[in-house]
Enzyme design. Structure first.
Site, PDB file in Angstrom:
ATOM      1  N   LYS A 216       3.206  -5.833   2.854  1.00  0.00           N
ATOM      2  CA  LYS A 216       2.220  -6.920   2.920  1.00  0.00           C
ATOM      3  C   LYS A 216       1.653  -7.057   4.346  1.00  0.00           C
ATOM      4  CE  LYS A 216      -0.033 -10.615   2.492  1.00  0.00           C
ATOM      5  NZ  LYS A 216      -0.644 -11.427   1.484  1.00  0.00           N
ATOM      6  N   CYS A 270      -4.386 -15.433   7.012  1.00  0.00           N
ATOM      7  CA  CYS A 270      -3.608 -14.229   6.692  1.00  0.00           C
ATOM      8  C   CYS A 270      -3.851 -13.125   7.709  1.00  0.00           C
ATOM      9  CB  CYS A 270      -3.980 -13.733   5.309  1.00  0.00           C
ATOM     10  SG  CYS A 270      -3.921 -15.053   4.097  1.00  0.00           S
TER      11      CYS A 270
END
Ligand code: SAJ
Length: 422
Positions: A216, A270
């Protein structure tokens, strides 16, 4: 493995759509959140976040009795933890991940865990966070066994399965994207695969917890490094009098080149955050990843220096005018196109700075909001047409409403998104 009840802990941008996705497949879901207001909103069948189509899915799930929210964890067969992992406040290195929310979420579910349960960490986390979460639960429940000590025979299964959905397209991507399944043991991965297969149509690809955590972070760092490359190119091209958007379009016609787009900086919660989790785990080694963060974080400052340059030029061309006569229009405040989310937005950062240093009128055009944030006190939220009459126009977000505008050649334009020079 079958799951009669699933609990989702953290009902934010990821947790709520995930809870609703399970509920839409007619599985009983208990959503848990510390925010009483969010819980009440969801129990009325409404939502407290902005995401296209989520309202309808939540309304139906609540009305049909498959989704219920509460502030206190209850017994379930699987628990998904989707809480934030911000930076530690006040740390010497202020880019260190703060696992406090994961700690308190895992400790809050520990009392209701029972043999056979599955616990999944979905929050974007530094490498090792899933093992740490399992250690917190084991400490709280010495009567149960966990994978770190009992391997495949453990009572509780633990996995990391990072979310990777794009804000604005969450409902579609949750179902269609492939999912990385990082079990602490193969049995943990098997259980997690059966859970996600309830609604995921993409492939569930099995790995281990540490690799899934790193995967991720790698995805978002890859994008950040690519955008940093584009941002660096944009500054070089400005110096060399080349249109960077044309350049990238041409370079991308090569079959193995795919450069992203420059902008006023990288925002959101993010891409501008996750690469630091790699840097904080391996500071000496993560040189390129750290530099890309710095390049992207420096871009708003470069835009501000361009603004000062254009203001100077405008005053030279219009010697009858004073600084206080000059109107500046900022087009866009959101962190990216066609959304209303202003958090961590470089556009907002730039507008705030211009508002604080410019002596004249500053107006903002942001079609996705109805009220300016208080940090922009003194600015006016205005229409596209009024914004277009300003002396200096700064394009900060490529919202669809801005695409076909044609500023006059007499106006000073800073186009950070390549909207009008393409
Ligand atoms: N941006 C550019 N140039 C580009 C693309 C983006 O300047 O060519 C800027 C945007 O304007 C924005 C920022 O980058 O300020 C981030 O936007 P984004 O669309 O790249 O990403 P997010 O933050 O909305 O979502 C990302 C996605 N990650 C990847 O595409 C690898 C999403 O799939 C993740 O699930 C999400 O982060 C997350 O939750 O981690």
């Amino acid at each position: 493995m079958s799951f009669e009840t699933i609990s989702v802990v953290g009902l934010g941008y990821i947790g709520l759509p995930t809870a609703a996705a399970f509920a839409s497949r007619k599985v009983k879901v208990i959503g848990v959140d510390v925010n009483q207001k969010a819980v009440d909103t969801i129990n009325r069948g409404e939502i407290h976040i902005v995401e296209p189509d989520l309202d309808a899915v939540v309304r139906t799930a609540v009305a049909d009795g498959y989704l219920r929210a509460t502030t206190k964890p209850e017994s379930a067969d699987a628990f998904l933890i989707a809480v934030p992992t911000p930076f530690k406040k006040g740390a010497i290195n202020d880019h260190e991940p703060d696992l406090a929310y994961i700690e308190s979420a895992s400790k809050s579910i520990a009392p209701v865990l029972k043999k056979g349960d599955l616990v999944i960490l979905e929050s974007t986390s530094p490498v090792g966070a899933t093992e740490q979460m399992a250690a917190w639960m084991a400490e709280a429940r010495p009567d149960l066994t966990f994978p770190q000590t009992h391997g495949v025979d453990s009572d509780i299964r633990v996995a990391h399965c990072p979310e990777r959905v794009l804000p604005g397209q969450v409902i579609r991507e949750l179902v269609q994207n492939d999912r990385v399944i990082g079990g602490m043991t193969p049995r943990c991965s098997d259980a997690a695969c059966s859970l996600y297969k309830i609604f995921v149509e993409g492939e569930c690809v099995v790995s281990n917890a540490r690799t899934a955590e790193m995967c991720k972070l790698t995805e978002n760092s890859f994008r950040d490094v690519n955008i940093a490359f584009a941002n660096e190119l944009s500054i070089i091209c400005d110096k060399l009098d080349i249109n960077v958007w044309e350049l990238i379009r041409l370079a991308n016609r090569h079959p193995r080149v795919n450069i992203l787009q420059p902008g006023p900086g990288v925002g959101g919660h993010c891409i501008a955050v996750d690469p630091w989790f790699i840097v904080s785990s391996a500071p000496a080694e993560a040189k390129l990843i750290g530099t890309a963060r710095e390049v992207n974080d420096a871009k708003p400052h470069w835009v501000l220096s361009k603004f000062k340059e254009k203001l100077f030029q405008f005053l030279q061309n219009n010697s009858e005018k004073k600084v206080s006569d000059v109107t500046v229009a900022c087009f866009g405040l959101a962190f990216k196109a066609n959304i209303d989310d202003l958090r961590e937005s470089p556009a907002l950062e730039i507008a705030k700075k211009i508002n604080s240093i410019h002596n004249g009128n500053v107006v903002v055009v942001e079609p996705n909001i109805t009220k300016l944030p208080t940090s922009l006190d003194g600015c006016e939220l205005t229409s596209v047409d009024v914004g277009l009459t300003a002396d200096i126009i700064i394009a900060l977000v490529d919202h669809r409403e801005f695409r076909d505008l044609k500023p006059k050649t007499t106006q000073m334009v800073i186009d950070t998104r390549g909207l009008w020079g393409k």
